[in-house]
Write an enzyme that holds these catalytic residues in place. Sequence first.
Site, mmCIF file in Angstrom:
data_model
loop_
_atom_site.group_PDB
_atom_site.id
_atom_site.type_symbol
_atom_site.label_atom_id
_atom_site.label_comp_id
_atom_site.label_asym_id
_atom_site.label_seq_id
_atom_site.Cartn_x
_atom_site.Cartn_y
_atom_site.Cartn_z
ATOM 1 N N ASP A 1 0.895 -1.340 0.062
ATOM 2 C CA ASP A 1 -0.219 0.001 -0.110
ATOM 3 C C ASP A 1 0.847 1.200 0.014
ATOM 4 O O ASP A 1 1.813 1.556 0.901
ATOM 5 C CB ASP A 1 -0.801 -0.015 1.184
ATOM 6 N N MET A 2 0.795 1.952 -1.005
ATOM 7 C CA MET A 2 1.885 3.331 -1.104
ATOM 8 C C MET A 2 1.419 4.230 -0.018
ATOM 9 O O MET A 2 2.318 5.136 0.346
ATOM 10 C CB MET A 2 1.240 4.061 -2.492
ATOM 11 N N LYS B 1 2.367 6.993 -12.742
ATOM 12 C CA LYS B 1 1.707 7.363 -14.040
ATOM 13 C C LYS B 1 0.024 7.370 -13.874
ATOM 14 O O LYS B 1 -0.570 6.435 -13.279
ATOM 15 C CB LYS B 1 1.945 6.095 -14.904
ATOM 16 N N HIS C 1 -3.960 12.171 -9.916
ATOM 17 C CA HIS C 1 -5.124 12.558 -10.144
ATOM 18 C C HIS C 1 -6.420 11.949 -9.446
ATOM 19 O O HIS C 1 -7.432 12.470 -9.335
ATOM 20 C CB HIS C 1 -5.398 13.067 -11.649
#
Length: 350
Positions: A236-237, A250, A254
């Site tokens: 999990d980032m 990438k 957003h």
Amino acid sequence: METVQSSSSAELLRAQTHFSTQLFSFQNYASLKCALHLGIPDAIKQHGKPMNLSELTSALPIKPSKAPYIHRLMRMLVKAGYFAQENECFDLTPIGLLLLKDDPINIRALVLLELHPALLLPWIALSEWFQNDDATPFVTAHGKSFWDYTSRDPEFRKLFDEAMAGDSELISKVLVTEFKYVFEGLKSLVDVGGGNGTLARSIAKAFPNLKCTVFDLPEAVANEQGDGNLDFVAGDMFDRVPSADAILLKIVLHDWSDENCVKILKNCRKSIPVKDKGGKVIIIEGVVELEKNAGNEYAGLENLDMEMLVLYNSKERTKKEWAKLFSDAGFSDYKFIPALDSWCIIELTP
């Protein structure tokens, strides 16, 4: 201020025509979805040459009683530019070529994703959302967040991953040909939120001495296999990001609020070497001002910005907004490299 009564007949007619074009444009996309489900683009491709109506209807999985209606569907799709018609035969246009199921560079899954009921219902709930306390219109429509919904519906998750992979194929082709210098000199790279590894595979192939790691949620990478200089790591980032010379994001940020973006970027910053040792974060995202100056037909970021609101309550960002995020996350230097229309490669260094 003008009124309807004070407008000329010509002005009213133009206004009505414009309104009708906008209102009924959905029918083009619904018809396109039908064409994809019936396999029309692939039927024409497999035929090897333009198909007449009889050949086309015979190749489609439809009831014989419905064959007389195919010409009306094709008439609309020809007008929309997906197919061409000459001498009573139908062929694929350059746009139609992007709809082929087995072509690596295609937007078929993206079309089906955007027209999936799960993504359409939140738009219907938009006005209701403005009047309630829900986090997003998606929550208003489904009672759960987009990511919760995706994690609980394997088929939808598969479609989402396929749509992102199709998008990554085009981006990767541009990256490894026109922007190779972005990756030169790196020994290791982590693609955060890289899904099934479409982009990372292309980079790994183009740079055989670069160790590439795809880092995504367990459900995204569970069925993926590494190969050579490519591997997959679940995680999990928001907790951590694996260490590397460079981190790649990438079209990830957003999807998230400013606060969450700063958390992600701070974790990325912790995982790269200092600037003098070549550490950097590579971001691929839209930049609002670039679209305004693009001078082409790319209709993108206003529409995409609204989709970010509807799905995630996130947004597309201006250079100024990006700069604030970078500063808040502790990055001292950054540069914007225009790439695809309004899409930018952004390089961050600590």
